[in-house]
Design an enzyme around this catalytic site. Structure first.
Site, PDB file in Angstrom:
ATOM      1  N   SER A  67      80.493  79.689  74.874  1.00  0.00           N
ATOM      2  CA  SER A  67      79.249  78.928  75.070  1.00  0.00           C
ATOM      3  C   SER A  67      79.467  77.684  75.917  1.00  0.00           C
ATOM      4  O   SER A  67      80.565  77.139  75.986  1.00  0.00           O
ATOM      5  CB  SER A  67      78.680  78.481  73.730  1.00  0.00           C
ATOM      6  OG  SER A  67      78.500  79.578  72.885  1.00  0.00           O
TER       7      SER A  67
HETATM    8  N1  SAH Z   1      82.564  81.299  69.399  1.00  0.00           N
HETATM    9  C1  SAH Z   1      83.060  81.931  70.606  1.00  0.00           C
HETATM   10  C2  SAH Z   1      81.979  82.568  71.442  1.00  0.00           C
HETATM   11  C3  SAH Z   1      81.757  83.901  70.963  1.00  0.00           C
HETATM   12  S1  SAH Z   1      80.776  85.012  71.904  1.00  0.00           S
HETATM   13  C4  SAH Z   1      83.876  80.980  71.433  1.00  0.00           C
HETATM   14  O1  SAH Z   1      83.950  79.794  71.103  1.00  0.00           O
HETATM   15  O2  SAH Z   1      84.488  81.451  72.403  1.00  0.00           O
HETATM   16  C5  SAH Z   1      80.219  85.986  70.540  1.00  0.00           C
HETATM   17  C6  SAH Z   1      81.289  86.820  69.872  1.00  0.00           C
HETATM   18  O3  SAH Z   1      80.684  87.478  68.765  1.00  0.00           O
HETATM   19  C7  SAH Z   1      81.865  87.901  70.777  1.00  0.00           C
HETATM   20  O4  SAH Z   1      83.252  87.756  70.868  1.00  0.00           O
HETATM   21  C8  SAH Z   1      81.475  89.197  70.058  1.00  0.00           C
HETATM   22  O5  SAH Z   1      82.426  90.223  70.179  1.00  0.00           O
HETATM   23  C9  SAH Z   1      81.332  88.737  68.608  1.00  0.00           C
HETATM   24  N2  SAH Z   1      80.505  89.580  67.746  1.00  0.00           N
HETATM   25  C10 SAH Z   1      79.364  90.247  68.052  1.00  0.00           C
HETATM   26  N3  SAH Z   1      78.902  90.903  66.984  1.00  0.00           N
HETATM   27  C11 SAH Z   1      79.772  90.659  65.953  1.00  0.00           C
HETATM   28  C12 SAH Z   1      79.840  91.076  64.594  1.00  0.00           C
HETATM   29  N4  SAH Z   1      78.932  91.895  64.059  1.00  0.00           N
HETATM   30  N5  SAH Z   1      80.874  90.625  63.840  1.00  0.00           N
HETATM   31  C13 SAH Z   1      81.820  89.794  64.366  1.00  0.00           C
HETATM   32  N6  SAH Z   1      81.810  89.389  65.663  1.00  0.00           N
HETATM   33  C14 SAH Z   1      80.806  89.809  66.445  1.00  0.00           C
END
Ligand code: SAH
Length: 221
Positions: A67
Site C-alpha cells: 500500500s
Molecule cells: N500488508 C501488505 C500488503 C498486502 S497486499 C504489505 O504491507 O505489503 C494484500 C495481501 O493479501 C496479498 O499478499 C494477498 O495475497 C493477501 N490475501 C488475499 N486474500 C487473502 C486471504 N484470504 N488470506 C490471507 N491473505 C490473503
C-alpha cells in the site's frame, strides 16, 4: 557509495513522513516514528528501490501490491498501537505493514495465502530485525487465527465484501478492526469498534485494495 545510497533513502523516508503523513494529518508519534525508521526499500522488489518513498502503492509481484505509505500510516494510527498489544493482520504481502506495527512494539500475527509472498515476507522481516515479534502463517485468513486469539486489534490489507465473522469474534471488547470493505474495485476503509452490543462501524475514506481471495473457504467468492 553504499553509504551515499543509504543516506539518500533516509532523506526520502524523512521527506515522506513530513510531506505525505504529517501534512495529511497523521499525528500518532509512535506511528510517525515507525514510518521514519522501517526501511520500505527492503520490502519491495530491488528494481523499484528508487520509488520506495513515492506517494503510491507498488507492485510486489503475484498480482499484489504494497500500500501507499499514507494508507499504511492511517490504518496503523486507527489501530491505536501500544506496546505489548497483540494484533492480527490478514494479508502479510511484503511484511511492511507488519514491520511498521512491530516497530510500534506491537506483537503481530499475520496470515498470507500466497506461499511465495509468505516466504519473502519472512526473509524481509528477518533481514530488518522484526522477525521476533511478527509471527507468520501461510493460509486463508478468512477464519482468522483461532489458536492465537484473542487479539486487541485486527487489520485487513485485502478486501472482503463483508467483515469475516471470525475476525470480529477474535478481537476483544474495546478492540478495533480496520478493514477495506466492499470487494473490488469500490471499497470503504472501515473502523469497527468491538463493543458488548456488537460492532460499531465508522467509514473513514475510500480505498482500493486487492480482493480477499476464497472469501468463504469451500464456496465461490
Ligand atoms: N500488508 C501488505 C500488503 C498486502 S497486499 C504489505 O504491507 O505489503 C494484500 C495481501 O493479501 C496479498 O499478499 C494477498 O495475497 C493477501 N490475501 C488475499 N486474500 C487473502 C486471504 N484470504 N488470506 C490471507 N491473505 C490473503
Amino acid at each position: 557509495m553504499v553509504v551515499e545510497r543509504r543516506d539518500k533513502l533516509v532523506i526520502a523516508r524523512n521527506r515522506m513522513v513530513e510531506r505525505q503523513l504529517q501534512a495529511r494529518g497523521i499525528r500518532d508519534e509512535r506511528v510517525l516514528a515507525a514510518m521514519g525508521v522501517v526501511p520500505r526499500e527492503l520490502f519491495i522488489p530491488p528494481s523499484a528501490v528508487w520509488g520506495a518513498y513515492d506517494d503510491r502503492p507498488l507492485s510486489i509481484g503475484h498480482g499484489q501490491t504494497i500500500s501507499q505509505p499514507y494508507i499504511v500510516a492511517l490504518m496503523t494510527e486507527l489501530l491505536e498501537p501500544k506496546p505489548g498489544m497483540r494484533v492480527l493482520e490478514i494479508g502479510t504481502g511484503s511484511g511492511y505493514q507488519a514491520a511498521v506495527l512491530a516497530d510500534c512494539e506491537v506483537e503481530v500475527f499475520s496470515i498470507e495465502v500466497i506461499p511465495q509472498l509468505h516466504r519473502w515476507a519472512q526473509t524481509n522481516l528477518e533481514s530488518t530485525g522484526y522477525a521476533d515479534t511478527v509471527h507468520l502463517r501461510l493460509g486463508n485468513g478468512y477464519l482468522g487465527w483461532p489458536e492465537e486469539a484473542p487479539f486487541e486489534a485486527a487489520v485487513l490489507t485485502c478486501s472482503p465484501g463483508k467483515l469475516p465473522p471470525a475476525i470480529g469474534e477474535q478481537v476483544v471488547t474495546g478492540g478495533r478492526i480496520v478493514a477495506p470493505i466492499g470487494g473490488y474495485p469500490f471499497q470503504d476503509l472501515v473502523l469497527f469498534e468491538v463493543t458488548d452490543g456488537g460492532l460499531l462501524k465508522r467509514r473513514i475514506t475510500s480505498v482500493l485494495f486487492v480482493p480477499m481471495v476464497d472469501v468463504e473457504p469451500g464456496t465461490e467468492s
